[in-house]
Design a protein around this motif. Structure first.
Motif, PDB file in Angstrom:
ATOM      1  N   HIS A 232       0.846  -1.196   0.000  1.00 10.79           N
ATOM      2  CA  HIS A 232       0.000   0.000   0.000  1.00 10.79           C
ATOM      3  C   HIS A 232       0.887   1.254   0.000  1.00 10.79           C
ATOM      4  O   HIS A 232       0.659   2.184  -0.768  1.00 10.79           O
ATOM      5  N   HIS A 233       1.911   1.259   0.854  1.00  9.05           N
ATOM      6  CA  HIS A 233       2.859   2.377   0.881  1.00  9.05           C
ATOM      7  C   HIS A 233       3.525   2.532  -0.486  1.00  9.05           C
ATOM      8  O   HIS A 233       3.691   3.656  -0.974  1.00  9.05           O
ATOM      9  N   SER A 234       3.933   1.427  -1.081  1.00  7.62           N
ATOM     10  CA  SER A 234       4.611   1.485  -2.370  1.00  7.62           C
ATOM     11  C   SER A 234       3.700   2.104  -3.429  1.00  7.62           C
ATOM     12  O   SER A 234       4.137   2.950  -4.216  1.00  7.62           O
ATOM     13  N   TYR A 235       2.453   1.686  -3.461  1.00 13.29           N
ATOM     14  CA  TYR A 235       1.497   2.235  -4.427  1.00 13.29           C
ATOM     15  C   TYR A 235       1.408   3.754  -4.276  1.00 13.29           C
ATOM     16  O   TYR A 235       1.449   4.490  -5.268  1.00 13.29           O
TER      17      TYR A 235
ATOM     18  N   SER B  88       5.221  10.115  -6.870  1.00 11.70           N
ATOM     19  CA  SER B  88       6.316  10.356  -7.821  1.00 11.70           C
ATOM     20  C   SER B  88       5.806  10.761  -9.191  1.00 11.70           C
ATOM     21  O   SER B  88       6.475  11.512  -9.905  1.00 11.70           O
ATOM     22  N   LEU B  89       4.648  10.281  -9.555  1.00 12.50           N
ATOM     23  CA  LEU B  89       4.072  10.626 -10.855  1.00 12.50           C
ATOM     24  C   LEU B  89       3.382  11.986 -10.846  1.00 12.50           C
ATOM     25  O   LEU B  89       3.138  12.560 -11.912  1.00 12.50           O
ATOM     26  N   THR B  90       3.090  12.503  -9.653  1.00 11.87           N
ATOM     27  CA  THR B  90       2.332  13.760  -9.583  1.00 11.87           C
ATOM     28  C   THR B  90       3.103  14.898  -8.908  1.00 11.87           C
ATOM     29  O   THR B  90       2.605  16.020  -8.857  1.00 11.87           O
ATOM     30  N   GLU B  91       4.281  14.597  -8.386  1.00 11.36           N
ATOM     31  CA  GLU B  91       5.103  15.617  -7.727  1.00 11.36           C
ATOM     32  C   GLU B  91       6.534  15.485  -8.236  1.00 11.36           C
ATOM     33  O   GLU B  91       6.927  14.445  -8.752  1.00 11.36           O
ATOM     34  N   ASP B  92       7.317  16.526  -8.030  1.00 10.13           N
ATOM     35  CA  ASP B  92       8.704  16.512  -8.471  1.00 10.13           C
ATOM     36  C   ASP B  92       9.592  15.996  -7.346  1.00 10.13           C
ATOM     37  O   ASP B  92       9.819  16.699  -6.356  1.00 10.13           O
ATOM     38  N   LYS B  93      10.054  14.759  -7.499  1.00 13.17           N
ATOM     39  CA  LYS B  93      10.956  14.116  -6.539  1.00 13.17           C
ATOM     40  C   LYS B  93      10.490  14.287  -5.085  1.00 13.17           C
ATOM     41  O   LYS B  93      11.195  14.860  -4.257  1.00 13.17           O
TER      42      LYS B  93
ATOM     43  N   ASN C 158      11.381   6.909 -15.174  1.00  9.65           N
ATOM     44  CA  ASN C 158      12.588   7.553 -14.671  1.00  9.65           C
ATOM     45  C   ASN C 158      12.307   8.581 -13.579  1.00  9.65           C
ATOM     46  O   ASN C 158      13.243   9.123 -12.988  1.00  9.65           O
ATOM     47  N   LYS C 159      11.030   8.839 -13.302  1.00  9.45           N
ATOM     48  CA  LYS C 159      10.700   9.738 -12.194  1.00  9.45           C
ATOM     49  C   LYS C 159      11.123   9.068 -10.893  1.00  9.45           C
ATOM     50  O   LYS C 159      11.173   7.839 -10.792  1.00  9.45           O
ATOM     51  N   CYS C 160      11.411   9.896  -9.904  1.00 13.27           N
ATOM     52  CA  CYS C 160      11.983   9.381  -8.653  1.00 13.27           C
ATOM     53  C   CYS C 160      11.231   9.903  -7.435  1.00 13.27           C
ATOM     54  O   CYS C 160      10.559  10.929  -7.498  1.00 13.27           O
ATOM     55  N   PHE C 161      11.410   9.203  -6.343  1.00 15.74           N
ATOM     56  CA  PHE C 161      11.086   9.761  -5.034  1.00 15.74           C
ATOM     57  C   PHE C 161      12.373   9.734  -4.226  1.00 15.74           C
ATOM     58  O   PHE C 161      13.338   9.059  -4.582  1.00 15.74           O
TER      59      PHE C 161
ATOM     60  N   LYS D 223      11.288   2.856 -11.975  1.00 15.19           N
ATOM     61  CA  LYS D 223      11.610   1.572 -12.597  1.00 15.19           C
ATOM     62  C   LYS D 223      12.359   0.673 -11.621  1.00 15.19           C
ATOM     63  O   LYS D 223      12.154  -0.542 -11.620  1.00 15.19           O
ATOM     64  N   LYS D 224      13.190   1.219 -10.767  1.00 12.35           N
ATOM     65  CA  LYS D 224      13.867   0.414  -9.740  1.00 12.35           C
ATOM     66  C   LYS D 224      12.873  -0.035  -8.676  1.00 12.35           C
ATOM     67  O   LYS D 224      12.929  -1.175  -8.202  1.00 12.35           O
ATOM     68  N   ASN D 225      11.935   0.842  -8.321  1.00  6.78           N
ATOM     69  CA  ASN D 225      10.955   0.487  -7.289  1.00  6.78           C
ATOM     70  C   ASN D 225      10.068  -0.670  -7.727  1.00  6.78           C
ATOM     71  O   ASN D 225       9.627  -1.470  -6.901  1.00  6.78           O
TER      72      ASN D 225
END
Length: 181
Positions: free
Chosen positions: A76-79, A85-90, A139-142, A154-156
C-alpha cells in the motif's frame, strides 16, 4: 543455528540486486510478478490453520499472519509512492516503522483474508498503472528520507517484485520445513 543459517532464513532469495541497466524486459517481468503475486500468495496460505498462521517463519521472525499483513501494508505504501512520484517533483516519501506496524494488534490477530483482499486490490491498481508508464514516467523518482537517495520508479518496480518473492519464499520454506504443503 549459525549466522549463515539465520542469514539464509532471513534472505532465502538473497537481497535485491538491481541491474545497472534496467531493460524493458526487466520491467515487464517484474510487473508480471506483481500481477500474479496475490493469487500465488492466497493459494499458498488459504488452507493454513490459525496455529500455522501464528508460527514464525524463522527464529525471532514474524509469524505467517504478520508477514501477510506486512505485505498488504508495505505494498500500500509502495502504491502511494508511485502516485506521489508521478504527480510531484521528486517527493520526499514518508518512511514508516514496519517492525512496529507488525506488532500492532491487527497484524498479530486479524484474519488474513482482509489483507489478501487488500493486496489483490492494490496489485490490480498498481499493475494497471505500471503497464501505462512510459520511459519518462519510469525515470521519475522519489527521495527516501532514511538514505536521502533518489529511487527511480523503474527500480521500485523491481524492489517490490523482489519483496513479493522474498516474503513468499519465507512462508513457503516454513511450510516445507513443517511438512504443511
Amino acid at each position: 543455528m549459525t549466522g549463515q543459517e539465520l542469514q539464509n532464513l532471513k534472505y532465502p532469495i538473497g537481497q535485491f540486486n538491481c541491474p545497472t541497466n534496467i531493460s524493458k524486459q526487466h520491467i515487464e517481468n517484474w510487473i508480471s510478478i506483481l500481477e500474479e503475486f496475490p493469487n500465488r500468495l492466497e493459494n499458498l496460505v488459504k488452507d493454513l490453520t490459525d496455529k500455522q498462521l501464528d508460527t514464525p517463519y524463522r527464529p525471532e521472525g514474524w509469524t505467517v499472519r504478520q508477514v501477510v499483513h506486512h505485505l498488504s501494508d508495505s505494498h500500500h505504501h509502495s502504491y502511494t509512492r508511485f502516485k506521489w512520484s508521478l504527480t510531484e517533483d521528486k517527493p520526499i516519501i514518508k518512511a514508516y516503522f514496519e517492525e512496529r506496524w507488525a506488532e500492532l494488534i491487527d497484524a498479530k490477530t486479524a484474519p488474513i483474508k482482509m489483507s489478501l483482499q487488500h493486496l489483490r486490490a492494490i496489485h490490480t491498481k498498481l499493475t494497471y498503472l505500471l503497464k501505462t508508464l512510459n520511459d519518462d514516467d519510469l525515470n521519475k523518482c522519489f527521495i527516501h528520507p532514511e538514505t536521502n537517495s533518489e529511487v527511480p520508479l523503474k527500480k521500485n518496480i523491481g524492489i517490490y517484485a523482489w519483496h513479493s518473492n522474498h516474503h513468499y519464499v519465507h512462508i513457503e520454506n516454513l511450510l516445507k520445513r513443517e511438512n504443511w504443503l
